[in-house]
Design an enzyme around this catalytic site. Structure first.
Site, PDB file in Angstrom:
ATOM      1  N   HIS A  83       0.756  -1.167   0.186  1.00  0.00           N
ATOM      2  CA  HIS A  83      -0.031   0.059  -0.097  1.00  0.00           C
ATOM      3  C   HIS A  83       0.958   1.186   0.056  1.00  0.00           C
ATOM      4  O   HIS A  83       1.782   1.187   0.635  1.00  0.00           O
ATOM      5  CB  HIS A  83      -0.903   0.000   1.127  1.00  0.00           C
ATOM      6  CG  HIS A  83      -0.402  -0.287   2.378  1.00  0.00           C
ATOM      7  ND1 HIS A  83      -0.294   0.984   3.348  1.00  0.00           N
ATOM      8  CD2 HIS A  83      -0.157  -1.127   3.030  1.00  0.00           C
ATOM      9  CE1 HIS A  83       0.185   0.785   4.360  1.00  0.00           C
ATOM     10  NE2 HIS A  83       0.317  -0.342   4.628  1.00  0.00           N
ATOM     11  N   ASP A 119      -0.334   4.300   0.950  1.00  0.00           N
ATOM     12  CA  ASP A 119      -0.935   5.416   1.957  1.00  0.00           C
ATOM     13  C   ASP A 119      -0.241   4.957   3.244  1.00  0.00           C
ATOM     14  O   ASP A 119       0.416   3.922   3.598  1.00  0.00           O
ATOM     15  CB  ASP A 119      -2.397   5.385   2.048  1.00  0.00           C
ATOM     16  CG  ASP A 119      -2.895   4.091   2.442  1.00  0.00           C
ATOM     17  OD1 ASP A 119      -2.455   2.948   2.061  1.00  0.00           O
ATOM     18  OD2 ASP A 119      -3.625   4.021   3.331  1.00  0.00           O
ATOM     19  N   ASP A 137       5.817   0.817   7.684  1.00  0.00           N
ATOM     20  CA  ASP A 137       4.513   0.639   7.181  1.00  0.00           C
ATOM     21  C   ASP A 137       3.687   1.268   6.315  1.00  0.00           C
ATOM     22  O   ASP A 137       3.239   2.467   6.332  1.00  0.00           O
ATOM     23  CB  ASP A 137       3.532   0.724   8.607  1.00  0.00           C
ATOM     24  CG  ASP A 137       1.913   0.460   8.169  1.00  0.00           C
ATOM     25  OD1 ASP A 137       1.791  -0.681   7.475  1.00  0.00           O
ATOM     26  OD2 ASP A 137       1.104   0.791   9.092  1.00  0.00           O
ATOM     27  N   GLU A 176      -5.543   1.568   2.269  1.00  0.00           N
ATOM     28  CA  GLU A 176      -5.238   0.593   3.278  1.00  0.00           C
ATOM     29  C   GLU A 176      -5.288   1.007   4.817  1.00  0.00           C
ATOM     30  O   GLU A 176      -5.890   0.369   5.503  1.00  0.00           O
ATOM     31  CB  GLU A 176      -4.026  -0.056   2.931  1.00  0.00           C
ATOM     32  CG  GLU A 176      -3.780  -1.556   3.726  1.00  0.00           C
ATOM     33  CD  GLU A 176      -3.329  -1.339   5.346  1.00  0.00           C
ATOM     34  OE1 GLU A 176      -3.304  -2.462   6.076  1.00  0.00           O
ATOM     35  OE2 GLU A 176      -2.668  -0.274   5.595  1.00  0.00           O
ATOM     36  N   GLU A 177      -4.577   2.050   5.317  1.00  0.00           N
ATOM     37  CA  GLU A 177      -5.163   2.663   6.478  1.00  0.00           C
ATOM     38  C   GLU A 177      -6.287   3.436   6.610  1.00  0.00           C
ATOM     39  O   GLU A 177      -6.620   3.731   7.766  1.00  0.00           O
ATOM     40  CB  GLU A 177      -3.733   3.737   6.916  1.00  0.00           C
ATOM     41  CG  GLU A 177      -2.292   3.280   6.706  1.00  0.00           C
ATOM     42  CD  GLU A 177      -2.074   2.582   7.966  1.00  0.00           C
ATOM     43  OE1 GLU A 177      -2.719   1.993   8.723  1.00  0.00           O
ATOM     44  OE2 GLU A 177      -0.917   1.870   7.744  1.00  0.00           O
ATOM     45  N   GLU A 192       3.815  -6.132   3.975  1.00  0.00           N
ATOM     46  CA  GLU A 192       3.660  -5.556   5.272  1.00  0.00           C
ATOM     47  C   GLU A 192       4.776  -5.953   6.237  1.00  0.00           C
ATOM     48  O   GLU A 192       5.231  -7.109   5.945  1.00  0.00           O
ATOM     49  CB  GLU A 192       2.210  -6.191   6.037  1.00  0.00           C
ATOM     50  CG  GLU A 192       1.137  -5.515   5.513  1.00  0.00           C
ATOM     51  CD  GLU A 192       0.847  -3.969   5.607  1.00  0.00           C
ATOM     52  OE1 GLU A 192       1.662  -3.415   6.428  1.00  0.00           O
ATOM     53  OE2 GLU A 192      -0.204  -3.345   5.337  1.00  0.00           O
ATOM     54  N   HIS A 200       3.244   3.634  12.889  1.00  0.00           N
ATOM     55  CA  HIS A 200       2.608   4.606  13.478  1.00  0.00           C
ATOM     56  C   HIS A 200       3.108   5.504  14.691  1.00  0.00           C
ATOM     57  O   HIS A 200       2.416   6.340  15.155  1.00  0.00           O
ATOM     58  CB  HIS A 200       1.145   4.263  13.992  1.00  0.00           C
ATOM     59  CG  HIS A 200       0.292   3.353  12.936  1.00  0.00           C
ATOM     60  ND1 HIS A 200      -1.051   2.975  12.945  1.00  0.00           N
ATOM     61  CD2 HIS A 200       0.721   3.019  11.391  1.00  0.00           C
ATOM     62  CE1 HIS A 200      -1.146   2.254  11.833  1.00  0.00           C
ATOM     63  NE2 HIS A 200      -0.366   2.405  11.181  1.00  0.00           N
TER      64      HIS A 200
END
Length: 368
Positions: A64, A66, A88, A120-121, A144, A335
């Site tokens: 992903h 994003d 991530d 995705e997030e 991931e 994150h």
């Protein structure tokens, strides 16, 4: 190749791409994939799709573009590359793109699709659109952070609920006369929190149902007994259960609660529902990745099962395609303000992806 790989990932990290704002990075990736010799297109929601080779098997590499919101200064310190999305999961996506491009000039006996999805997030509209588009790979690897020597073979499912409790309003000076909607919402929450089913293993973090109260909204500042309260609950569902089974059981428990509390109205709304997934450890895909990790890292890989939920759940359950998740990085850094990737692990993951694809085609052709 190493210098280019680091430069490529660095440029990806320098592009701010929170969910819903992926256009700049999608354009960058499309141009970069073209320069590497891949056939490239973008779909209606902004997913970038690169392709090389033809015939069977078709192998999907999916990551992903994003990230969560917020920036981290992009920099290299002690062989660690810092930036939002370093773990991530831009490192995985960058490694997938580069690994796929190594087959462009080879007579590769199959097809490789490398896809950067949006959102995705967020709500997962990128992977959901990909599934609806009719894509039908024989195998899929999701990028991931599993750790460069680990393979993720399982994810829990998720059930996100909004639950509303309503009661009759009254004066807070006489609270014994009325049912307090906030207090009743907490009683409902306790029912959910204590829910267990015969199919789970309560001693296991992965094979047990877990729940988290994520938001509460109710009451006023005036002298009123609260008459409405909304709670939001995130429930994680293990295999072999289905998320609908858990929802149905919660519905039965709440119906019993309402019968015992006729002055309380309880309503449930499903905000999202995704089933769990677990892959056979001896599948061709797991065997191919395991072989690649041993070859590149000279270590035996570890098969892991995660308590989160990912795009692997969506595609694997919808298409019944053999899937795993693999990528460099420590997921505990996801994150966080300290997000970074070890550069050597990132570079090694490129080779792991490449060797896994080669081995997977061999196993597929042999039918073993």
């Amino acid at each position: 190749m190493s210098a280019y790989a680091v430069s490529f990932l660095t440029r990806m990290l320098e592009i701010y791409s929170p969910s819903g704002k992926e256009e700049e990075i999608s354009n960058f990736l499309a141009e970069e994939m073209k320069s590497l010799g891949l056939h490239v297109r973008k779909d209606d929601v902004g997913n970038v799709i690169g392709e090389t080779g033809k015939g069977k098997p078709t192998i999907l590499l999916c990551g992903h573009m994003d990230t969560v919101a917020g920036t981290i200064p992009v920099r290299v310190e002690n062989n660690q590359l810092y930036g939002r999305g370093a773990v991530d999961a831009k490192a995985s996506l960058a490694a997938m793109v580069i690994a796929s491009s190594t087959f462009v000039k080879e007579k590769f006996p199959g097809k490789v699709l490398v896809v950067g999805v949006v959102d995705e997030e967020g709500e997962g509209k990128g992977i959901k659109h990909l599934v609806k588009s009719g894509i039908s790979p024989d195998y899929a690897i999701f990028g991931e952070p599993s750790g460069v020597e680990n393979i993720t073979i399982g994810y829990k499912g998720s059930l996100w609920l909004k639950i509303t409790c309503e009661t009759q309003a009254g004066h807070s000076a006489a609270p014994w006369l009325f049912e307090n909607a906030i207090e009743k919402a907490f009683e409902v929450w306790r029912i959910i929190q204590e829910l267990h089913m015969p199919q789970e293993k309560s001693e296991s973090r992965f094979y047990s149902i877990t729940s988290c109260l994520t938001k509460i909204k109710g009451g006023e500042l005036s002298s009123k007994v609260p008459s409405k309260c909304d709670i939001y609950v995130d429930i994680r569902v293990p295999p072999p259960l289905k998320s609908q089974q858990v929802f149905d059981e919660i519905g039965r428990k709440i119906q019993q609660y309402q019968t015992a509390n006729p002055k309380v109205l309880v309503r449930m709304k499903v905000k999202d529902l995704t089933d769990p997934i677990e892959v056979e450890p001896k599948s061709l895909l797991v065997r191919a990745l395991s072989y690649a990790i041993r070859k590149v890292r000279s270590n035996t890989p570890t098969l892991i099962r995660k308590t989160g939920t990912g795009d692997m759940n969506v595609l694997g359950n919808a298409l019944k395609t053999p899937v795993v998740t693999y990528g460099p990085g420590d997921s505990s850094l996801d994150h966080t303000p300290n997000e970074h990737i070890n550069i050597q692990e990132y570079l090694d993951s490129i080779q792991v992806y490449r060797e896994a694809i080669i081995r997977l085609v061999e196993l597929h052709k042999k039918g073993k």
